[in-house]
Scaffold this motif. Structure first.
Motif, mmCIF file in Angstrom:
data_model
loop_
_atom_site.group_PDB
_atom_site.id
_atom_site.type_symbol
_atom_site.label_atom_id
_atom_site.label_comp_id
_atom_site.label_asym_id
_atom_site.label_seq_id
_atom_site.Cartn_x
_atom_site.Cartn_y
_atom_site.Cartn_z
ATOM 1 N N ASP A 1 -9.009 14.239 -4.050
ATOM 2 C CA ASP A 1 -9.081 13.942 -5.481
ATOM 3 C C ASP A 1 -10.091 12.857 -5.830
ATOM 4 O O ASP A 1 -10.205 12.485 -7.000
ATOM 5 C CB ASP A 1 -7.703 13.544 -6.014
ATOM 6 N N ARG A 2 -10.808 12.337 -4.834
ATOM 7 C CA ARG A 2 -11.805 11.273 -5.050
ATOM 8 C C ARG A 2 -11.205 10.089 -5.807
ATOM 9 O O ARG A 2 -11.792 9.538 -6.730
ATOM 10 C CB ARG A 2 -13.033 11.811 -5.784
ATOM 11 N N ASN A 3 -9.970 9.703 -5.375
ATOM 12 C CA ASN A 3 -9.250 8.634 -6.061
ATOM 13 C C ASN A 3 -8.839 7.513 -5.109
ATOM 14 O O ASN A 3 -7.827 6.867 -5.303
ATOM 15 C CB ASN A 3 -8.030 9.202 -6.785
ATOM 16 N N ALA A 4 -9.661 7.275 -4.103
ATOM 17 C CA ALA A 4 -9.383 6.203 -3.151
ATOM 18 C C ALA A 4 -9.878 4.864 -3.694
ATOM 19 O O ALA A 4 -10.847 4.807 -4.452
ATOM 20 C CB ALA A 4 -10.056 6.503 -1.808
ATOM 21 N N THR B 1 -1.204 10.640 -5.737
ATOM 22 C CA THR B 1 -1.991 11.237 -4.660
ATOM 23 C C THR B 1 -3.104 10.300 -4.204
ATOM 24 O O THR B 1 -3.897 10.655 -3.341
ATOM 25 C CB THR B 1 -2.614 12.579 -5.107
ATOM 26 N N GLY B 2 -3.172 9.120 -4.798
ATOM 27 C CA GLY B 2 -4.232 8.161 -4.479
ATOM 28 C C GLY B 2 -4.106 7.564 -3.092
ATOM 29 O O GLY B 2 -3.044 7.606 -2.463
ATOM 30 N N GLU B 3 -5.209 6.999 -2.639
ATOM 31 C CA GLU B 3 -5.275 6.347 -1.335
ATOM 32 C C GLU B 3 -5.808 4.932 -1.521
ATOM 33 O O GLU B 3 -6.778 4.718 -2.265
ATOM 34 C CB GLU B 3 -6.203 7.108 -0.392
ATOM 35 N N ILE B 4 -5.171 3.975 -0.864
ATOM 36 C CA ILE B 4 -5.570 2.575 -0.949
ATOM 37 C C ILE B 4 -5.774 2.038 0.460
ATOM 38 O O ILE B 4 -4.954 2.286 1.345
ATOM 39 C CB ILE B 4 -4.504 1.731 -1.689
ATOM 40 N N ARG B 5 -6.854 1.312 0.640
ATOM 41 C CA ARG B 5 -7.105 0.629 1.914
ATOM 42 C C ARG B 5 -7.429 -0.828 1.629
ATOM 43 O O ARG B 5 -7.960 -1.168 0.568
ATOM 44 C CB ARG B 5 -8.314 1.230 2.652
ATOM 45 N N VAL B 6 -7.148 -1.674 2.612
ATOM 46 C CA VAL B 6 -7.543 -3.088 2.581
ATOM 47 C C VAL B 6 -8.387 -3.326 3.816
ATOM 48 O O VAL B 6 -8.021 -2.926 4.926
ATOM 49 C CB VAL B 6 -6.316 -4.030 2.567
ATOM 50 N N ASN C 1 -0.945 11.976 3.323
ATOM 51 C CA ASN C 1 -1.603 10.679 3.443
ATOM 52 C C ASN C 1 -2.951 10.935 4.097
ATOM 53 O O ASN C 1 -3.041 11.112 5.310
ATOM 54 C CB ASN C 1 -0.737 9.727 4.266
ATOM 55 N N GLU C 2 -4.000 10.956 3.290
ATOM 56 C CA GLU C 2 -5.329 11.312 3.791
ATOM 57 C C GLU C 2 -5.986 10.193 4.587
ATOM 58 O O GLU C 2 -6.863 10.470 5.410
ATOM 59 C CB GLU C 2 -6.231 11.704 2.627
ATOM 60 N N ILE D 1 0.848 -1.202 0.000
ATOM 61 C CA ILE D 1 0.000 0.000 0.000
ATOM 62 C C ILE D 1 0.880 1.247 0.000
ATOM 63 O O ILE D 1 0.672 2.170 -0.796
ATOM 64 C CB ILE D 1 -0.959 0.003 1.215
ATOM 65 N N LYS D 2 1.862 1.276 0.877
ATOM 66 C CA LYS D 2 2.756 2.440 0.957
ATOM 67 C C LYS D 2 3.494 2.658 -0.363
ATOM 68 O O LYS D 2 3.623 3.792 -0.833
ATOM 69 C CB LYS D 2 3.754 2.263 2.104
ATOM 70 N N GLN D 3 3.970 1.568 -0.956
ATOM 71 C CA GLN D 3 4.682 1.675 -2.231
ATOM 72 C C GLN D 3 3.748 2.202 -3.322
ATOM 73 O O GLN D 3 4.122 3.102 -4.081
ATOM 74 C CB GLN D 3 5.243 0.316 -2.632
ATOM 75 N N ALA D 4 2.552 1.658 -3.406
ATOM 76 C CA ALA D 4 1.596 2.087 -4.434
ATOM 77 C C ALA D 4 1.192 3.548 -4.237
ATOM 78 O O ALA D 4 1.081 4.301 -5.203
ATOM 79 C CB ALA D 4 0.366 1.184 -4.411
ATOM 80 N N GLU D 5 0.997 3.951 -3.009
ATOM 81 C CA GLU D 5 0.590 5.330 -2.732
ATOM 82 C C GLU D 5 1.724 6.320 -2.954
ATOM 83 O O GLU D 5 1.469 7.489 -3.239
ATOM 84 C CB GLU D 5 0.069 5.461 -1.303
ATOM 85 N N SER D 6 2.965 5.875 -2.843
ATOM 86 C CA SER D 6 4.103 6.794 -2.983
ATOM 87 C C SER D 6 4.232 7.345 -4.394
ATOM 88 O O SER D 6 4.894 8.346 -4.610
ATOM 89 C CB SER D 6 5.404 6.097 -2.585
ATOM 90 N N MET D 7 3.573 6.722 -5.346
ATOM 91 C CA MET D 7 3.670 7.127 -6.740
ATOM 92 C C MET D 7 2.593 8.123 -7.149
ATOM 93 O O MET D 7 2.584 8.597 -8.278
ATOM 94 C CB MET D 7 3.569 5.883 -7.633
#
Length: 140
Positions: free
Chosen positions: A56-59, A23-28, A132-133, A15-21
């Motif tokens: 950005d409504r990109n979660a 402004t998106g946010e990922i949760r599991v 990190n929102e 998740i951290k790696q994917a988000e570092s690229m």
């Protein structure tokens, strides 16, 4: 349980790696007690976690039912408008193949990283500090 504590740490690292690229946010979100529809439950959890409130409504939420071995992916309106349903459907197919091979961690991590590539394409970071929102921890 499908994931050991070590597996969960690797998922959080992905998740951290994917988000570092981007402004998106990922949760599991891991669920032990799914009784209804996985997609409807995932949408409810997406809202409960406040994921629709990102700037950005990109979660993106990866919902995993451990008791039923089901998965659902919810992408907020901005990322969904770029990748369309086909992208999510392909990710789910890949995860299902991994799950059938009992490669649970690998399936989820691969999907997270592919999502990060799409987020980077459509919502790249400006190279400055990234806000990190949403927390990166796995919710239950």
């Amino acid at each position: 349980m499908l994931f050991s504590p070590q597996d969960e740490e690797l998922i959080i690292d992905a998740i951290k790696q994917a988000e570092s690229m981007s402004t998106g946010e990922i949760r599991v979100h891991l669920d032990q007690n799914l009784t209804g529809d996985a997609l409807a439950t995932a949408q409810s959890i997406f809202n409960k976690l406040g994921m629709e409130k990102t700037k950005d409504r990109n979660a993106v939420l990866f919902y995993v039912s451990e008791n039923k071995k089901k998965i659902a992916i919810i992408g907020d309106v901005s990322i969904h408008s770029h990748v369309h349903q086909n992208f999510w459907d392909e990710l789910i197919k890949e995860i299902i193949i991994s799950f059938k091979e009992e490669k649970y961690k690998e399936g989820v991590i691969n999907a997270i990283l592919k999502t990060g590539i799409k987020l980077k394409k459509f919502f790249p970071t400006d190279g400055k500090s990234i806000e990190n929102e949403l927390p990166n921890e796995i919710s239950r």
